[in-house]
Write an enzyme that holds these catalytic residues in place. Structure first.
Site, PDB file in Angstrom:
ATOM      1  NE  ARG A 107     -36.017   0.973 -30.545  1.00  0.00           N
ATOM      2  CZ  ARG A 107     -35.504   2.059 -29.966  1.00  0.00           C
ATOM      3  NH1 ARG A 107     -34.363   2.003 -29.295  1.00  0.00           N
ATOM      4  NH2 ARG A 107     -36.129   3.208 -30.039  1.00  0.00           N
TER       5      ARG A 107
ATOM      6  CE1 TYR B 130     -47.339 -21.878 -33.057  1.00  0.00           C
ATOM      7  CE2 TYR B 130     -47.384 -19.700 -32.091  1.00  0.00           C
ATOM      8  CZ  TYR B 130     -46.718 -20.875 -32.350  1.00  0.00           C
ATOM      9  OH  TYR B 130     -45.446 -21.040 -31.903  1.00  0.00           O
TER      10      TYR B 130
ATOM     11  CG  ASP C 170     -51.051 -17.192 -38.852  1.00  0.00           C
ATOM     12  OD1 ASP C 170     -50.264 -17.541 -39.761  1.00  0.00           O
ATOM     13  OD2 ASP C 170     -50.766 -17.266 -37.637  1.00  0.00           O
TER      14      ASP C 170
ATOM     15  CE  LYS D  11     -43.380 -22.080 -36.894  1.00  0.00           C
ATOM     16  NZ  LYS D  11     -44.757 -21.700 -36.558  1.00  0.00           N
TER      17      LYS D  11
HETATM   18  C1  PLP Z   1     -45.236 -20.733 -35.639  1.00  0.00           C
HETATM   19  C2  PLP Z   1     -46.472 -20.002 -35.884  1.00  0.00           C
HETATM   20  C3  PLP Z   1     -46.656 -18.715 -35.383  1.00  0.00           C
HETATM   21  C4  PLP Z   1     -45.622 -18.034 -34.524  1.00  0.00           C
HETATM   22  O1  PLP Z   1     -44.466 -17.776 -35.254  1.00  0.00           O
HETATM   23  P1  PLP Z   1     -43.013 -17.645 -34.553  1.00  0.00           P
HETATM   24  O2  PLP Z   1     -42.140 -17.252 -35.682  1.00  0.00           O
HETATM   25  O3  PLP Z   1     -42.699 -18.978 -33.945  1.00  0.00           O
HETATM   26  O4  PLP Z   1     -43.157 -16.594 -33.508  1.00  0.00           O
HETATM   27  C5  PLP Z   1     -47.839 -18.059 -35.664  1.00  0.00           C
HETATM   28  N1  PLP Z   1     -48.812 -18.640 -36.403  1.00  0.00           N
HETATM   29  C6  PLP Z   1     -48.669 -19.882 -36.894  1.00  0.00           C
HETATM   30  C7  PLP Z   1     -49.766 -20.474 -37.687  1.00  0.00           C
HETATM   31  C8  PLP Z   1     -47.506 -20.605 -36.642  1.00  0.00           C
HETATM   32  O5  PLP Z   1     -47.390 -21.850 -37.104  1.00  0.00           O
END
Ligand code: PLP
Length: 388
Positions: free
Chosen positions: A74, A126, A195, A220
């Protein structure tokens, strides 16, 4: 054995034979080369290019106490560390990998914000981040303000402790000037986090533009195969990185070693995938811009600020159809383009964002252009539009 003891996150840099980087500094190479080799260990006869996942909960301990080696899964894992080195080479900072993008973002927000602090978030970013802020953070006495991604950013009005940007923002693809916001955040002593999910570190490097922290989903485009959920925080602030490692160990938010290994394997083709997605998106945008059913067409490649700030254009395109019925008919009629959420993968997909609560028109479609042949994609788009 005291569990607190076996669990203890260890922040020392390990010098394990297997973990020596292949070259101390791969930054002199060009992007396609850097992603192929990112995070690889030194070439040692008889060992693979990318070692397989180390699947372990407890590890053998030395009888006479801690040695700094792994003790419990962990807290840390060698496969996760290899991925962190790889992403760190690309973002230009120290990386802490998390089980998802949301685990990384909420980890940063909860570990750094206290009651009485103010946080500035994108109003068009998001949606889960806003939901988290409005419920969990607001409930803990953090003042939450939202700003549309293009601004204006009047930071002095709010004296925020932390500013989170998302550029290009998801799903409407608005952009802002990271270096300009970084300069005013620095003047006010605010932490600037960006982000970087949509752009990926080959699209832009926020730390080099003056941001303090990068947060991102690795689910993504970064990994791009639609087969894992993962996230990370990158920063040049080693104290913050240590704090987040401690946070991750306490909350159990580490990613699994198999996901880390799959992510590392997929990262090697990032430049290839992004190049194909950009070319395909340009072709799709050209087709859609000539169609009477389509309004509000957006792609970072059409935006002058995005063209200045990003080295590569993402494959994400949004557009509006007349209403919910037209959007639903479009999604039903396309056969190659998957009706699915998420973006950045090899497979082209589309979804109607309003169904997830994004504050966008009912007919808004987010199209994630993948790596298929663009002529096949355009045929499928034509069939989809004809059905609307
Ligand atoms: C998908 C996404 C997130 C969250 O990511 P997860 O891996 O689904 O938790 C955060 N910020 C953006 C811009 C995203 O597209």
């Amino acid at each position: 054995m005291d569990p607190d003891h076996t669990d203890k996150p260890d922040h020392t840099v390990r010098a394990d034979h297997d973990e020596r980087p292949g070259r101390a500094d791969r930054t002199g190479y060009r992007d396609a080369t850097r992603v192929v080799h990112a995070g690889e260990p030194a070439p040692t006869p008889g060992t693979p290019f990318l070692p397989g996942p180390v699947l372990a909960a407890p590890y053998h301990l030395a009888a006479d106490g801690p040695t700094g080696a792994d003790a419990y899964g962990r807290a840390d894992n060698p496969t996760v560390r290899a991925l962190e080195r790889a992403i760190g080479e690309l973002e230009g900072g120290e990386v802490v990998a998390f089980a998802s993008g949301m685990a990384a973002i909420t980890g940063l927000l909860l570990a750094t914000l206290e009651s009485g602090d103010t946080v500035l978030l994108p109003s068009d970013g998001y949606f889960k981040v806003r939901e988290f802020a409005d419920t969990v953070l607001a409930g803990r006495g953090v003042a939450v303000h939202t700003v549309p991604t293009p601004g204006p950013y009047r930071l002095a009005e709010h004296s925020p402790r932390l500013v989170l940007l998302e550029t290009p923002a998801n799903p409407v693809l608005a952009v802002c000037d990271i270096a300009a916001v970084a300069a005013s955040a620095r003047d006010l002593g605010a932490v600037l986090a960006v982000d970087n999910t949509t752009a990926t570190p080959l699209g832009q490097r926020p730390l080099a533009l003056g941001a303090d922290v990068v947060v991102a989903s690795g689910t993504k485009a970064l990994t791009g195969h639609s087969d894992l959920v993962l996230g990370y925080v990158a920063t040049a602030d080693t104290e913050l990185a240590g704090q987040l490692r401690g946070w991750r160990s306490m909350t159990g938010a580490i990613c699994g070693p198999f996901e880390a290994w799959l992510a590392h394997r997929s990262l090697a083709t990032l430049e290839l995938r992004l190049g194909r997605q950009e070319t395909n998106a340009a072709a799709v945008v050209e087709f859609l811009s000539g169609r009477p059913e389509v309004t509000g067409l957006r792609w970072p490649g059409l935006d002058p600020l995005a063209r200045r700030q990003l080295a590569r254009m993402p494959g994400v395109v949004t557009f509006e159809l007349a209403d919910e019925a037209a959007a639903t008919a479009f999604l039903r009629a396309t056969t190659l383009i998957a009706n699915a959420t998420s973006f950045g993968g090899l497979h082209t997909s589309a979804d109607r964002r309003a169904q997830f609560g994004d504050p966008v028109p009912a007919g808004l479609i987010r199209l994630s252009v993948g790596c298929e042949d663009p002529a096949d994609l355009i045929d499928d788009l034509r069939a989809g539009l004809a059905a609307g």
